[in-house]
Design an enzyme around this catalytic site. Structure first.
Site, PDB file in Angstrom:
ATOM      1  N   PHE A 146       0.852  -1.188   0.000  1.00  6.19           N
ATOM      2  CA  PHE A 146       0.000   0.000   0.000  1.00  6.19           C
ATOM      3  C   PHE A 146       0.888   1.238   0.000  1.00  6.19           C
ATOM      4  CE2 PHE A 146      -2.212   3.566   1.890  1.00  6.19           C
ATOM      5  CZ  PHE A 146      -3.347   3.615   1.115  1.00  6.19           C
ATOM      6  N   ASP A 231       9.372   2.756   1.708  1.00 15.30           N
ATOM      7  CA  ASP A 231       8.205   3.474   2.206  1.00 15.30           C
ATOM      8  C   ASP A 231       8.105   3.193   3.702  1.00 15.30           C
ATOM      9  OD1 ASP A 231       5.701   4.318   3.003  1.00 15.30           O
ATOM     10  OD2 ASP A 231       4.652   3.575   1.218  1.00 15.30           O
ATOM     11  N   LYS A 260       3.162   9.762   8.419  1.00 16.89           N
ATOM     12  CA  LYS A 260       2.231   9.558   9.541  1.00 16.89           C
ATOM     13  C   LYS A 260       2.709  10.072  10.914  1.00 16.89           C
ATOM     14  CE  LYS A 260      -0.802   6.071   7.648  1.00 16.89           C
ATOM     15  NZ  LYS A 260      -0.432   5.352   6.449  1.00 16.89           N
TER      16      LYS A 260
HETATM   17  C1  LIG Z   1      -0.745   5.569   5.045  1.00 15.96           C
HETATM   18  C2  LIG Z   1       0.289   5.115   4.080  1.00 15.96           C
HETATM   19  C3  LIG Z   1       0.526   5.810   2.888  1.00 15.96           C
HETATM   20  C4  LIG Z   1      -0.329   6.972   2.445  1.00 15.96           C
HETATM   21  O1  LIG Z   1      -0.208   8.050   3.316  1.00 15.96           O
HETATM   22  P1  LIG Z   1      -1.319   9.214   3.268  1.00 15.96           P
HETATM   23  O2  LIG Z   1      -0.809  10.214   4.268  1.00 15.96           O
HETATM   24  O3  LIG Z   1      -2.613   8.599   3.647  1.00 15.96           O
HETATM   25  O4  LIG Z   1      -1.321   9.743   1.883  1.00 15.96           O
HETATM   26  C5  LIG Z   1       1.554   5.375   2.081  1.00 15.96           C
HETATM   27  N1  LIG Z   1       2.323   4.323   2.415  1.00 15.96           N
HETATM   28  C6  LIG Z   1       2.113   3.635   3.562  1.00 15.96           C
HETATM   29  C7  LIG Z   1       3.010   2.488   3.893  1.00 15.96           C
HETATM   30  C8  LIG Z   1       1.091   3.996   4.418  1.00 15.96           C
HETATM   31  O5  LIG Z   1       0.863   3.286   5.529  1.00 15.96           O
END
Ligand SMILES: *Cc1c(COP(=O)(O)O)cnc(C)c1O
Length: 406
Positions: A146, A231, A260
């Protein structure tokens, strides 16, 4: 003078009438938070192990964070990147301190961080192709990944529920099996620019990369001149007991996306690019109006201050070791319901035998908020400030939930 009659419309009614229906209908209206707890509009208290999906790293309304944001809000909030601001410079320095020599770009979310990284992959590909554009542009990602909801992030997210309705996607993505090195290796061709993965897959059910796999990817990237991009939007910023989750493996990436937990609740994202690739971005090639405002950076600096001063990463490491063992006991107590416990530090997935939704509802009714994850997983994301007593309380609540279901 008599007051005119105020027509009281409930928040739920306002949502039903006016808020876009892109989310499921939430069960609660939350009005207040403090530490690991939140309160709804009925006055009911909950132990919040969602942390706003791994965002509220310091819990709710940590006094140092509140003071820093209040102070900055009264001083200077936004100037755009037409100008420097001291907080952005200082925050970049602090992030480089954690990630290593390189440079930092600031944005406002995880998806935006990933866009900057996917564009970096294109720039790397262009350099690799001797300056020719569009020749080397492919990015290899992982199944069940994701990476966000923008076109780039969504194209890197091979899930039908995310992509359906929005095709055609950005071209050039291929998907290997997480922790299966051969499946990544066989996807590499002359057009590949980068490998891009979550260090721990969050949304799809808390699946960590193995050290062996990440080491293997590093080697493949070195051999084929590919960028290794991680990521860390969900697993970074201390959540696993190290600042970045990849630090548990000893492998060094070429670039990192984070968001986050970084702002502790204030929207901010960031990209770190190692010194070998940082010069790929030149003036005018990327940007965002809101990136790195004095206020957002003050919030993030407050998070890093507390993380360091209160030694939260050390506490996460020590406390989570006990918590994980307590959670593991649920596997032996309720073998037909609880199949396993995965994750690291305060990023935990409880593998259930079926859809976690009924358990999430029951947990909420018993006073614990947790998060849905894919593949029958219940995700627990306590704030990094959560105490041992609060962690143990979460296990007691889950035990009562499984015992009632039995
Ligand atoms: C939440 C998340 C995203 C997206 O972040 P947003 O701030 O919602 O755009 C991307 N990569 C990972 C691994 C995530 O957990």
């Amino acid at each position: 003078m008599s007051r005119p009659d105020v027509v009281r419309t409930s928040t739920a009614e306002l949502y039903d009438a006016h808020v876009l229906k892109n989310y499921g209908r939430p069960a609660l209206t939350l009005v207040r938070g403090s530490g690991s707890h939140v309160w709804d509009d009925q006055g009911t208290q909950y132990l919040d192990f969602t942390s706003g999906i791994a965002v509220s790293a310091l819990g709710h309304c940590h006094p140092h964070w509140v003071a820093a944001v209040q102070r900055q809000a009264g001083e200077l909030i936004h100037v755009s990147n037409l100008f420097r601001n001291p907080n952005q410079g200082e925050l970049a320095r602090r992030i480089v301190g954690y990630a290593g020599p390189g440079r930092v770009f600031f944005c406002n979310s995880g998806a935006e961080a990933n866009e900057a990284l996917l564009k970096l992959a294109r720039l790397h590909g262009m350099k690799k192709a001797g300056g020719e554009e569009g020749k080397i542009y492919k990015v290899i990602c992982a199944k069940n990944a994701f990476h966000g909801r923008t076109f780039g992030g969504m194209s890197a997210t091979p899930q039908e529920k995310i992509q359906k309705g929005f095709r055609p996607l950005v071209p050039g993505f291929a998907f290997g099996e997480l922790n299966n090195l051969a499946s990544f290796e066989e996807l590499i061709d002359g057009q590949t620019a980068a490998i891009f993965i979550e260090t721990i897959q969050g949304e799809s059910g808390v699946n960590p990369v193995t050290t062996e796999f990440l080491l293997g990817l590093r080697e493949l990237c070195n051999r084929h001149n590919l960028l290794l991009i991680l990521d860390e939007v969900q697993c970074g910023i201390g959540r696993t007991g190290k600042f970045y989750a990849y630090e548990h493996t000893g492998v060094r990436p070429d670039a990192i996306g984070m968001a986050k937990g970084l702002g502790g609740g204030f929207p901010i994202g960031a990209v770190w690019i190692g010194e070998k690739s940082a010069e790929l971005y030149q003036p005018g090639m990327h940007g965002t109006t809101f990136g790195g405002t004095p206020l957002a950076c003050a919030a993030a600096l407050a998070v890093l201050d507390v993380l360091e001063r209160e030694q939260l990463m050390e506490k996460v490491t020590v406390r989570s070791a006990v918590w994980h063992r307590e959670l593991e006991q649920l596997v032996s107590e309720f073998p037909s319901q609880v199949l396993g416990v995965r994750g690291r530090g305060y990023l935990v997935g409880v593998q259930l035998a079926s859809d976690p939704t009924p358990c999430l509802v029951a947990a909420r009714e018993a006073g614990l908020l947790a998060v849905f994850a894919g593949n029958n997983v219940m995700r627990l994301l306590p704030p990094l400030t959560a105490t041992s007593a609060e962690l143990t309380r979460s296990v007691e609540i889950l035990r009562s939930v499984f015992a009632t279901k039995k």
